[in-house]
Design a protein around this motif. Structure first.
Motif, short mmCIF file in Angstrom:
data_model
loop_
_atom_site.label_atom_id
_atom_site.label_comp_id
_atom_site.label_asym_id
_atom_site.label_seq_id
_atom_site.Cartn_x
_atom_site.Cartn_y
_atom_site.Cartn_z
N GLY A 19 0.80 -1.22 0.00
CA GLY A 19 0.00 0.00 0.00
C GLY A 19 0.84 1.27 0.00
N ILE A 20 2.04 1.20 0.58
CA ILE A 20 2.91 2.38 0.61
C ILE A 20 3.61 2.57 -0.73
CG2 ILE A 20 4.88 3.44 1.76
CD1 ILE A 20 4.27 1.80 4.22
N TYR A 21 4.02 1.46 -1.35
CA TYR A 21 4.87 1.54 -2.54
C TYR A 21 4.11 1.37 -3.85
CZ TYR A 21 8.75 1.31 0.72
OH TYR A 21 9.62 1.59 1.72
N ALA A 22 2.81 1.11 -3.80
CA ALA A 22 2.06 0.86 -5.03
C ALA A 22 2.06 2.04 -5.98
CB ALA A 22 0.61 0.48 -4.68
N ALA A 23 2.24 3.24 -5.44
CA ALA A 23 2.19 4.43 -6.30
C ALA A 23 3.43 4.60 -7.16
CB ALA A 23 1.99 5.68 -5.44
N GLN A 24 4.54 3.96 -6.80
CA GLN A 24 5.80 4.25 -7.48
C GLN A 24 5.78 3.99 -8.99
OE1 GLN A 24 8.65 2.18 -4.99
NE2 GLN A 24 9.16 4.07 -3.92
N PRO A 25 5.23 2.86 -9.47
CA PRO A 25 5.24 2.65 -10.92
C PRO A 25 4.24 3.51 -11.68
CG PRO A 25 4.97 0.57 -9.72
CD PRO A 25 4.71 1.68 -8.78
N VAL A 26 3.29 4.12 -10.96
CA VAL A 26 2.22 4.87 -11.64
C VAL A 26 2.21 6.33 -11.22
CG1 VAL A 26 0.76 2.85 -12.02
CG2 VAL A 26 0.56 4.09 -9.86
N LEU A 27 3.36 6.85 -10.84
CA LEU A 27 3.41 8.23 -10.38
C LEU A 27 2.97 9.21 -11.46
CD1 LEU A 27 6.67 8.56 -8.23
CD2 LEU A 27 4.29 8.79 -7.48
N GLU A 28 3.37 8.94 -12.70
CA GLU A 28 3.05 9.88 -13.77
C GLU A 28 1.54 10.00 -13.99
OE1 GLU A 28 2.10 11.56 -17.48
OE2 GLU A 28 1.99 9.38 -17.17
N PRO A 29 0.80 8.91 -14.26
CA PRO A 29 -0.64 9.05 -14.45
C PRO A 29 -1.38 9.45 -13.17
CG PRO A 29 -0.02 6.73 -14.46
CD PRO A 29 1.24 7.52 -14.51
N VAL A 78 -8.44 -0.64 9.00
CA VAL A 78 -8.26 0.81 8.82
C VAL A 78 -7.45 1.09 7.56
CG1 VAL A 78 -7.36 2.92 9.84
CG2 VAL A 78 -8.46 1.21 11.29
N THR A 79 -6.47 0.25 7.28
CA THR A 79 -5.70 0.37 6.04
C THR A 79 -6.61 0.31 4.83
OG1 THR A 79 -3.71 -0.59 7.03
CG2 THR A 79 -3.88 -0.67 4.64
N ALA A 80 -7.58 -0.62 4.85
CA ALA A 80 -8.53 -0.74 3.75
C ALA A 80 -9.31 0.56 3.56
CB ALA A 80 -9.50 -1.89 4.01
N ALA A 107 0.32 4.86 7.90
CA ALA A 107 0.39 4.77 9.36
C ALA A 107 0.07 3.37 9.86
CB ALA A 107 -0.58 5.78 9.98
N PHE A 108 -0.94 2.75 9.28
CA PHE A 108 -1.36 1.42 9.76
C PHE A 108 -0.61 0.28 9.07
CE2 PHE A 108 -4.60 4.15 11.40
CZ PHE A 108 -4.95 3.57 12.60
N LEU A 166 -6.19 -3.66 -3.22
CA LEU A 166 -5.49 -3.70 -1.95
C LEU A 166 -6.46 -3.57 -0.77
CD1 LEU A 166 -2.31 -1.56 -2.70
CD2 LEU A 166 -2.38 -4.00 -2.20
N ALA A 167 -7.49 -2.74 -0.93
CA ALA A 167 -8.49 -2.61 0.13
C ALA A 167 -9.24 -3.92 0.34
CB ALA A 167 -9.47 -1.49 -0.22
N ALA A 168 -9.63 -4.57 -0.75
CA ALA A 168 -10.33 -5.85 -0.64
C ALA A 168 -9.45 -6.91 0.02
CB ALA A 168 -10.78 -6.31 -2.03
N LEU A 169 -8.18 -6.95 -0.38
CA LEU A 169 -7.25 -7.91 0.23
C LEU A 169 -7.08 -7.63 1.72
CD1 LEU A 169 -4.46 -8.15 -2.50
CD2 LEU A 169 -6.04 -9.97 -1.81
N SER A 170 -6.99 -6.37 2.10
CA SER A 170 -6.80 -6.02 3.51
C SER A 170 -7.99 -6.46 4.36
CB SER A 170 -6.58 -4.51 3.66
OG SER A 170 -5.40 -4.11 3.00
N LEU A 171 -9.20 -6.23 3.85
CA LEU A 171 -10.39 -6.64 4.59
C LEU A 171 -10.47 -8.16 4.71
CD1 LEU A 171 -13.07 -4.15 3.20
CD2 LEU A 171 -12.08 -4.20 5.50
N GLY A 172 -10.17 -8.86 3.62
CA GLY A 172 -10.18 -10.32 3.66
C GLY A 172 -9.16 -10.87 4.64
#
Length: 404
Positions: A19-29, A78-80, A107-108, A166-172
């Protein structure tokens, strides 16, 4: 602790850090949709790191006073919520909502530290190291593997789909944790939450904590310089790679990190200090290959493998030295140590995009190499003697290793 429970906790760690690093490959869009200028898109990743920093200080100590199994489930839930807030960001409030969601998720994400402490508490002494190794392997897979999955999902359904998944995985996982893992059986906590918080502050002037922390700060600043900035030149001329293609470079990083599997054994043999110095020298050299990105992808891949190998070796060696020196409060020590990690990652993420906008990939490469060189200088100046690792390793096995 059986293999299924270890595997579940490893997946928890992987999803949390993804969840923290998912943005790195898609920073431009992502930056384009949220209206963030190109020179400031590094703040998208840094926001998650600053949230992680707050979680290390305020949330990790809760594991010493409440049932960690329930705490893991709450953290995931809470992460979800943070992920869904980021995914739903739109219109004029897009950037604010997305960054708020990333800060919450960051944070979580300290659920990783709680999961490791829970694993240690439930493991017999003769299998504790092996169990912790399996669980923490999820962190490596989450950080680097997330780039591959993120790129593929973003290419198919857009970057927002990454955070929905990622939200769905976190809840599961939160539900599975409550259903599958046993509650902790321990006596009432001997110290209060406030006392644990205060004890963290006392670590920062002590050896070997401060030296290892400064090495980690520059180590992950160099790491963040690469992975938060890499998508920008790859999406630009002459490559014009898609999000999915950019994400595939995470495979090279994953190969390098997993190639450092022997780092723990080297540390057990008392070679943590010299191996750390050698790895940091390799980290500096890796940037000589990475800097060739505008002309050679093969040299880039080779540099990525070496860089992630070096980072993983240093990370394992540092944590071994700290836990061997302070076995009685290893949880607090590792939590405090990770503060340096979060600050370094945030610095690398914010600095690399600004430098790239002004000076291109050559500037970012010099920045990353500079951070790596600073880590090597700290390692040399800290004066950790090669023999100290052997002494602490032996004394830790005897249960009598004190501060180095």
């Amino acid at each position: 602790m059986d293999v299924w429970r270890r595997s579940l906790l490893a997946v928890v760690c992987g999803v949390a850090v993804a969840g923290i690093y998912a943005a790195q490959p898609v920073l431009e869009p992502m930056g384009r949709d949220l209206g963030v200028p190109a020179g400031h898109v590094g703040w998208i990743v840094a926001t998650g790191q600053f949230g992680y920093l707050a979680g290390l200080v305020l949330l990790v100590p809760l594991g010493d006073v409440v049932d960690r199994r329930r705490l893991i489930a709450v953290h995931l839930a809470v992460t979800a919520g943070g992920m869904l807030l980021t995914a739903s960001a739109s219109a004029a409030w897009a950037a604010w909502a997305a960054l708020s969601g990333l800060a919450v998720a960051g944070a979580f994400a300290v659920v990783v530290q709680t999961a490791v402490a829970y694993t240690a508490a439930l493991s017999p002494p003769d299998r504790r190291g092996r169990n912790i190794g399996v669980v923490t392997s999820g962190v490596v897979v989450g950080i680097l593997g997330a780039r591959v999955v993120t790129g593929a999902l973003a290419e198919l359904w857009g970057w927002r789909s990454v955070y929905v998944v990622l939200a769905a995985l976190s809840l599961g996982l939160a539900a599975l944790v409550l259903a599958v893992l046993p509650p902790e059986r321990r006596s009432a906590p001997s110290v209060s939450y406030g006392r644990v918080l205060v004890s963290l502050g006392g670590l920062f002037g002590q050896r070997p904590f401060l030296g290892r922390g400064l090495v980690a700060f520059f180590l992950f600043a160099s790491f963040g310089t690469l992975w938060s900035g890499l998508s920008l030149p790859l999406a630009d001329a002459p490559w014009h790679f898609s999000d999915g293609q950019i994400g595939l470079f995470g495979v090279a990083g994953l190969a390098g990190a997993l190639g450092a599997a022997r780092a723990g054994r080297w540390a057990d043999e008392g070679r943590a200090a010299p191996v750390t110095g050698l790895a940091l020298a390799l980290l500096v050299l890796s940037w000589a290959a990475i800097a060739w990105l505008p002309w050679s992808l093969w040299l880039l891949v080779a540099g990525i493998v070496v860089l992630d190998f070096a980072v993983q070796v240093v990370q394992v060696s540092n944590q071994h030295l700290l836990t061997a020196a302070r076995p009685d409060n290893s949880g607090s020590v590792i939590g405090g140590y990770m503060i340096f990690y979060a600050l370094g990652s945030a610095l690398g993420a914010t600095a690399t995009t600004a430098v790239f906008a002004a000076h291109g990939w050559a500037g970012s490469s010099l920045l990353g190499a500079g951070f790596a060189a600073c880590a090597l200088v700290v390692q040399i100046a800290d004066g950790v003697r090669p023999r100290s690792g052997k002494v602490c390793a032996r004394r830790a096995r005897e249960g009598a290793c004190g501060a180095a």
